[in-house]
Each structure stands twice: as structure tokens, then as C-alpha cells.
Write an enzyme that holds these catalytic residues in place. Structure first.
Site, PDB file in Angstrom:
ATOM      1  N   SER A   1      32.207  70.183  -7.722  1.00 50.74           N
ATOM      2  CA  SER A   1      32.306  70.956  -6.492  1.00 50.74           C
ATOM      3  C   SER A   1      31.432  72.209  -6.572  1.00 50.74           C
ATOM      4  O   SER A   1      30.216  72.107  -6.671  1.00 50.74           O
ATOM      5  CB  SER A   1      33.765  71.295  -6.196  1.00 50.74           C
ATOM      6  OG  SER A   1      33.974  71.405  -4.798  1.00 50.74           O
TER       7      SER A   1
ATOM      8  N   LYS B   1      47.437  82.924  15.344  1.00 49.24           N
ATOM      9  CA  LYS B   1      47.507  83.978  14.336  1.00 49.24           C
ATOM     10  C   LYS B   1      48.405  83.602  13.165  1.00 49.24           C
ATOM     11  O   LYS B   1      48.097  83.894  12.009  1.00 49.24           O
ATOM     12  CB  LYS B   1      48.020  85.274  14.994  1.00 49.24           C
ATOM     13  CG  LYS B   1      47.990  86.490  14.072  1.00 49.24           C
ATOM     14  CD  LYS B   1      46.575  86.830  13.664  1.00 49.24           C
ATOM     15  CE  LYS B   1      46.532  88.072  12.802  1.00 49.24           C
ATOM     16  NZ  LYS B   1      45.183  88.374  12.312  1.00 49.24           N
TER      17      LYS B   1
END
Length: 325
Positions: free
Chosen positions: A143, A195
């Protein structure tokens, strides 16, 4: 008599003030000296005492690629140190004796921010100096650990290296079931429907998926540039899976399989330079002591849960290879 007494009192007062001021100054100076001495003893700064002859610089990327941890009297920062590594590469860019970088990678990846920033810094080194970068992959170069290797001119891997895992992960915990079991009621008052991510809706998941896809596209482009491959071919390989060294070589993700010593010998012959340099980090005796002492103190269940959650980097996009446990 009164005049003598008055004069004596004045002299005594002057002496008292002088002694007091002297004592304060002495104490302040002593504290400053002590603080500077302690700071010097406790600091864990790399010593860039580079050779005054031609050398190849070894840049270690060992551990999770993430924001630099701060060292203190109680604990030494361990593993990959991002700021120190970036500063080291900057130092090399202005060093005429440096003839190239050997990038030693033993990392399953890490945060998107630091992984890409390191990759860009390595590219800057090449573009600024015109000097080569060779990568050696040890246990892991997956990765983000694979991404930083894309700045290299040649990539070598150990026969037992795990690499690849080209992709992005953003993970977290849904703790609502645990809260309900413990009788805890979670409350949040937000300014918008997106949110609060503690209870993800399908719409919120779609928003985060767009972000992950964006980072993934950047990763694919970096691999395509680094390995001179079509993006379509990279996407075929970049489904998040890891590859063995043999598989990576077969798919063009690396250039050669070898031992570390064989790779160093090849780099020596190619560059005509036989000396390798790596900065030294002085050991902090106090931090070592407190670190060992800390290990003797048993952890509470709350501490274990907190540490487990933090290792997941909840909500942070990661170029990271999940390892089997």
C-alpha cells in the site's frame, strides 16, 4: 547615634537586596543551564554527520507511515519518523558527496497524507539532484509502502516480500450496539446531516466512498507513472490484494528479486560508490528507563479498547495493507 543606626540600616538593606538579586539571578541561570542540559540529554535528534567522501544514503522507512510521534522523558518514539525522514532527504539534496539513495522499505503502508508527501519528497530529490533512487523491499512494502517505492529507478524485493495492496481504506467502529448494552446513550447536535458519522447512513457512506475513490485514482496514477504502465493495467492489479515477490515480478510491479546484500552490491557497481551511510539516533537513557517501567504497569480494559481503536485510524483515509491476525 541615630545617624549611625540609620546608615547601618541602609547598608543592611542594600546588602539584603544585593544578596536577594544575586540569589535570583543564580537560581535563574542554574535553572536555564539545567533545562538546556536536560533538553540535550532527552532530545532524540538525528545526527546528520555525513561523510566527506562519496556515499550512497540509506533512507529507512520501517513501520507505519504516519505523523511523527513526539519523544519525551517518559517515552521514546519508535518506528518510522516522518519529519526526521523528510529533513534527512532535504539534507541530502544539498550534499555534493551524496550520489544516490537506497530506499529500504519495511512497511505495510500508512496514512494517505504522509505516504504521498514522502513520495513527492523523493521525486523532488530525483528532479533536483538528478541522482538515482533504488528501493529494497524487506518483509512488507505494501500500500503506502509500495507507493513511496514508485519514486525509484529500480525496485528489488526479498524473495519473501509481501507487496502490492494498491488501494485505499477508511475504517472505523460502530459503537452503538456496545453503548446500548452498557446503557450509554450517545447524543450529538449537529449543523448538518453529514456532520455526525457515528451512525453512517447510506448517503454518508456514498460521500466517503467518493473520497476513497479520489485517493484511489491518485494512487493508480502514481503507480502507472512509476512503473510506466497503462492505468487500465494498474487498475486490473490494484484491487487491494497483496502479491508475493514472484507474483509482483511477473506482473511488472518490481524489477528484481534478491537479497539485501546482492542489491547493495549491484548498486555499488552501477554507481561506482562503495560506501553506504545512515544517520545515527542517540539513545535516550531516561526515556528507555521510563519506557521499560511503563511496560510493567498493567493496562486497564479502557486503555486496551482505546489503543485498539486508535490503531484503526478511525475515519482517516489510509494507504494501508490489512494483515491477517
Amino acid at each position: 547615634m541615630k545617624k549611625k543606626q540609620t546608615a547601618g540600616l541602609i547598608v543592611a538593606a542594600v546588602l539584603f537586596i544585593a544578596v536577594g538579586v544575586s540569589s535570583v539571578l543564580t537560581n535563574t541561570i542554574s535553572q536555564n543551564i539545567l533545562q538546556e542540559s536536560m533538553a540535550g540529554m532527552l532530545a532524540l535528534e538525528y545526527d546528520y554527520d555525513t561523510p566527506d567522501y562519496d556515499f550512497i544514503a540509506v533512507v529507512d522507512v520501517v513501520g507505519t507511515i504516519q505523523e511523527q510521534e513526539e519523544s519525551s522523558i517518559f517515552e521514546m518514539a519508535e518506528g518510522y519518523q516522518h519529519t526526521d525522514t523528510m529533513d534527512y532527504i532535504d539534507e541530502l539534496m544539498g550534499n555534493s558527496y551524496n550520489k544516490g539513495i537506497l530506499l529500504y522499505v519495511d512497511s505495510p503502508g500508512g496514512a494517505v497524507y504522509e505516504s504521498e508527501e514522502l513520495y513527492r519528497k523523493l521525486l523532488e530529490y530525483k528532479e533536483t539532484t538528478g541522482k538515482p533512487i533504488w528501493t529494497y523491499m524487506s518483509h512488507y512494502a505494501a500500500s503506502g509502502g509500495y507507493m513511496i517505492s514508485m519514486a525509484s529507478d529500480r525496485i528489488f524485493a526479498n524473495a519473501n516480500t509481501t507487496t502490492g495492496s494498491i488501494g485505499v481504506i477508511m475504517s472505523g467502529y460502530d459503537m452503538t450496539g456496545l453503548y446500548e448494552k452498557l446503557g450509554i446513550r450517545y447524543v450529538s447536535i449537529t449543523s448538518g446531516e453529514y456532520k455526525d458519522s457515528s451512525r453512517l447512513t447510506d448517503e454518508q457512506i456514498a460521500v466517503y466512498q467518493e473520497q476513497v475513490d479520489e485517493y484511489y485514482g491518485k494512487f493508480v496514477g502514481i503507480v502507472a507513472d512509476g512503473r510506466d504502465m497503462p492505468e487500465e493495467e494498474v487498475r486490473r492489479l490494484a484491487d487491494g490484494r497483496t502479491y508475493t515477490a514472484d507474483q509482483a515480478l511477473e506482473n511488472g510491479l518490481i524489477d528484481q528479486i534478491s537479497s539485501y546484500e546482492e542489491m547493495k552490491e549491484a548498486m555499488e557497481n552501477d554507481l561506482g560508490v562503495s560506501d553506504f551511510y545512515k544517520p545515527s539516533q542517540p539513545e535516550n537513557v531516561f526515556a528507555s528507563f521510563f519506557s521499560e517501567l511503563k511496560e510493567l504497569v498493567p493496562k486497564s480494559e479502557a486503555q486496551i479498547l482505546e489503543e485498539t481503536a486508535s490503531t484503526m485510524e478511525s475515519g482517516v483515509p489510509m494507504y494501508y495493507a490489512e494483515q491477517l491476525r
